[in-house]
Design an enzyme around this catalytic site. Structure first.
Site, PDB file in Angstrom:
ATOM      1  N   GLU A 153      43.793  45.562  70.501  1.00  0.00           N
ATOM      2  CA  GLU A 153      42.928  45.163  71.616  1.00  0.00           C
ATOM      3  C   GLU A 153      43.652  44.198  72.565  1.00  0.00           C
ATOM      4  O   GLU A 153      43.252  43.040  72.718  1.00  0.00           O
ATOM      5  CB  GLU A 153      41.630  44.532  71.108  1.00  0.00           C
ATOM      6  CG  GLU A 153      40.734  45.516  70.394  1.00  0.00           C
ATOM      7  CD  GLU A 153      39.370  44.940  70.055  1.00  0.00           C
ATOM      8  OE1 GLU A 153      39.220  43.710  70.034  1.00  0.00           O
ATOM      9  OE2 GLU A 153      38.437  45.728  69.820  1.00  0.00           O
ATOM     10  N   GLU A 305      37.627  51.691  65.632  1.00  0.00           N
ATOM     11  CA  GLU A 305      36.837  50.678  64.922  1.00  0.00           C
ATOM     12  C   GLU A 305      35.374  50.820  65.297  1.00  0.00           C
ATOM     13  O   GLU A 305      35.038  51.059  66.462  1.00  0.00           O
ATOM     14  CB  GLU A 305      37.234  49.258  65.358  1.00  0.00           C
ATOM     15  CG  GLU A 305      38.561  48.768  64.901  1.00  0.00           C
ATOM     16  CD  GLU A 305      38.789  47.336  65.386  1.00  0.00           C
ATOM     17  OE1 GLU A 305      37.816  46.627  65.695  1.00  0.00           O
ATOM     18  OE2 GLU A 305      39.965  46.946  65.469  1.00  0.00           O
TER      19      GLU A 305
HETATM   20  C1  GAL Z   1      37.550  44.026  67.074  1.00  0.00           C
HETATM   21  C2  GAL Z   1      38.884  43.668  66.457  1.00  0.00           C
HETATM   22  C3  GAL Z   1      38.797  43.577  64.959  1.00  0.00           C
HETATM   23  C4  GAL Z   1      37.588  42.787  64.551  1.00  0.00           C
HETATM   24  C5  GAL Z   1      36.359  43.426  65.136  1.00  0.00           C
HETATM   25  C6  GAL Z   1      35.080  42.709  64.769  1.00  0.00           C
HETATM   26  O1  GAL Z   1      37.476  43.563  68.357  1.00  0.00           O
HETATM   27  O2  GAL Z   1      39.872  44.606  66.830  1.00  0.00           O
HETATM   28  O3  GAL Z   1      39.981  42.977  64.474  1.00  0.00           O
HETATM   29  O4  GAL Z   1      37.727  41.478  65.027  1.00  0.00           O
HETATM   30  O5  GAL Z   1      36.457  43.408  66.539  1.00  0.00           O
HETATM   31  O6  GAL Z   1      33.967  43.307  65.382  1.00  0.00           O
END
Ligand code: GAL
Length: 656
Positions: A153, A305
């Site tokens: 990110e 994710e």
């Molecule tokens: C994303 C990030 C992850 C974790 C996740 C939590 O933005 O890439 O490492 O922090 O959010 O929601």
């Protein structure tokens, strides 16, 4: 060029970030056993492991990662290997303070969190390249390695001195001379004219409003600097493994990065997506991000994710109710995802995200979240052979551009209520509710393949984009355009007449006399029962429109709220949700675009991918959907004759 299909090979990737460095090795073995049982076939390793690999400058500790790569491989699980460069070790900030970012107020951001690196720091770039080189060399031939995940990110800012120097270089390249910069930035206003390059700064703390063209260029520059960090690491891993694809995970609809430009540099486009389970428009927000990511990928993409349950970064973090994780995951597949992955596999017991859910939560293997993880793994395995690689059919394109976003959310504008992303969301939601599947396109893209093009708002429109829209309509396309479009050119300079003259001619507008933004919550009435929010305009038509809907009452009484000239529509307000849906349904019907299925209940989303029809029920009661013909539901194996009933958050994946 390596592609996602080289990794998926007919499967849907299922898994997530695995951060085993937080756990003893016996837990690793339990993890892989539970992963297999849950149908997990892919894990992302190493995302934040820099201090584990390089605890002291120049050291390399790869033994633990060797064992993990072997363990994953022995269990048939592929590895998405991340470069660990999103979170430098504490020694770096202490020994090399030049690697730390400085904010617009001159404060340095320190280690102790994550993403404390300056995209402009030569030292950071050198150290990131060195660890990437060694990581790539070590694992290039490892059989578990399937895909590279660069950083995480990308989103850092830097307003410090090293960034200032790079900004000047970037500006010299863009403008060639200081005179050209002064012209582009309109520095004659407020005595801002620069006489020496050293006077040019990133936008830092100022007494009053900043120069908006300077801010715009700094946003372009920031996106480009982060992209340089990405491509530098990408090129290193490519040299070692030219056969493996490379990605970096985008944040969903995030303003800091021109993701059109970035996607061109990736082999695989991936995104992280965390809609709020308590937000009634969460599913639609997901659909918008999914449509955008698929369009950037020009095909299948990765959901890198999502959360199995609650996140930990909203003011109140509610879990996903039973069934919602499955529904939203299958929605992503319907809209083109060939990977359904999570942050993270096992919920942490320590650290800043210990209250963020995992595929295996604190409740353990018998917990509801993990049981749902297993069920979803089985569902994905069942449908994968039929769906992976399939294309999503869309007749409508919604236009979006980051540069237009960057100019429209600055200070000193007619209204603070007109957020680009909110307006984009409102128009996409109306199309989603009308059961029209949409791609998202850049305004300069070839639009000829779409029957209808929708512009929610594009405050900045380049000459090329304006010509593209005109040519699209001349070629027989239907264009529906929202307010505030074509106001400025690419230097953020207001177009003569307050709106691009090509657009005015296209819609039949002679003069745009004034903008009349509305107070929060206020509305304007117009013919046809249309009620508008946020904005209205005092337009004088040129008499060439075929149809107008006039404002009723108030200062604009009798003036056009909506104009249609041939196949070009202009909408000078933001219609309330039902009215916008109805207007777009009408325009679509005129363009020959049909909903995915006739007679769909409001709560059911339908998407066609490959030869399959996905039906996704966003409500909790039972609902019946009429589907002409005989189908097989790939999730249940049942034969569906004419009608299917979906229960709470129910999904059917119908094959002919
Ligand atoms: C994303 C990030 C992850 C974790 C996740 C939590 O933005 O890439 O490492 O922090 O959010 O929601």
């Amino acid at each position: 060029m390596p592609r996602l299909s080289d990794v998926t090979r007919g499967r849907i990737l299922y898994g997530g970030d695995w951060n085993p460095e937080q756990w003893p090795e016996e837990t690793w073995r339990q993890d892989v056993r539970l992963m297999r049982e849950a149908g997990v076939n892919s894990v992302t390793l190493g995302v934040f492991s820099w201090s584990r690999i390089e605890p002291r400058p120049g050291e390399r500790h790869f033994g633990w990662l060797d064992r993990l790569m072997d363990l994953a491989h022995d269990h048939g699980i592929g590895v998405v290997l991340a470069t660990p460069t999103a979170s430098p070790p504490p020694w770096m900030g202490r020994l090399h303070p030049d690697t730390l970012p400085v904010d617009a107020d001159g404060h340095t951001e320190l280690w102790g969190g994550r993403q404390h690196f300056s995209h402009s720091s030569a030292t950071y770039r050198r150290l990131a390249a060195a660890i990437t080189e060694d990581l790539a060399a070590r694992y290039a031939a490892h059989p578990a390695l399937t895909l590279w995940h660069i950083n995480n990110e990308y989103c850092t800012h830097d307003h410090g001195d090293e960034a200032a120097a790079r900004f000047r270089t970037w500006l010299r390249h863009r403008y060639g001379s200081l005179d050209a910069l002064n012209t582009a930035w309109g520095t004659a206003f407020w005595s801002q004219t620069y006489g020496d390059w050293e006077e040019v700064l990133p936008p830092r703390r100022t007494h009053y409003l900043k120069n908006p063209a300077q801010v715009l260029d700094f946003r372009r520059f920031t996106s480009d600097m982060l992209l340089e960090c990405f491509t530098a690491e990408r090129d290193i891993v490519r040299r070692h493994t030219p056969h493996l694809p490379v990605t970096t995970n985008f944040m969903p609809l995030w303003s800091g990065q021109d993701a059109w430009r970035w996607a061109e540099e990736e082999d695989v486009v991936s995104v992280d997506l965390y809609p709020d389970p308590d937000d009634p428009s969460g599913a639609q927000h997901g659909a918008l991000v999914q449509d955008m990511t698929r369009s950037q990928a020009r095909g299948p993409w990765m959901l890198m994710e999502q959360a199995a349950g609650a996140v930990n970064w909203r003011p109140v973090n509610r879990p996903k109710p039973r069934g919602l994780n499955r529904l939203w995951s299958l929605q992503a597949v319907a809209r083109g995802a060939d990977a359904v992955c999570y942050f993270q596999w096992r919920q942490s017991r320590q650290g800043a995200e210990k209250y963020h859910s995992g595929m295996l939560g604190h409740a353990g293997p018998d917990g509801r979240a993990h049981q749902e993880t297993r069920r979803l793994g089985a569902d994905l395995a069942r449908i994968a052979p039929h769906v992976a690689g399939g294309a999503v059919a869309a007749d409508v394109a919604v236009l979006h551009d980051w540069h237009a976003w960057w100019v429209s959310d600055q200070e000193g504008r007619p209204s603070r209520e007109t957020g680009h992303a909110e307006i984009l969301g409102a128009w996409h939601r109306a199309l989603w509710r009308a059961h029209l599947t949409t791609d998202v396109a850049h305004p300069e893209h070839d639009l000829t393949g779409y029957r209808m093009v929708v512009v929610p708002t594009l405050h900045l429109l380049t000459d090329r984009a304006a010509d593209n829209l005109v040519a699209y309509v001349r070629g027989g396309g239907t264009l529906v355009c929202g307010f505030g479009t074509g106001v400025v050119d690419e230097d953020d300079r207001v177009r003569p007449g307050g709106m691009d003259e090509r657009l005015r001619a296209l819609f039949g507008i002679r003069i745009l006399h004034e903008w009349w933004p509305l107070e929060p919550g206020a509305t304007v009435e117009a013919e046809g029962g249309l009620r508008g929010t946020l904005w209205s305009e005092e337009l004088e038509p040129d008499g060439t429109a075929d149809e107008t809907l006039a404002y009723r009452g108030g200062e604009l009484d009798g003036l056009p709220a909506v104009l249609r000239k041939g196949r070009a529509w202009y909408v000078s307000t933001l219609p309330e949700p039902d009215a916008l849906r109805d207007l777009l349904t009408r325009a679509a019907a005129g363009a020959g675009v049909r909903p995915v299925l006739d007679g769909l209940p409001e709560a059911v989303e339908a998407v066609r991918r490959g030869g399959l029809l996905f039906l996704l029920h966003h409500g909790r009661g039972d609902v019946a959907v009429d589907v002409p013909g005989i189908h097989r539901d790939l999730l249940t194996g049942a034969t569906v004759t004419g009608r299917v009933t979906l229960g709470r958050y129910g999904v059917a994946v119908l094959a002919p």
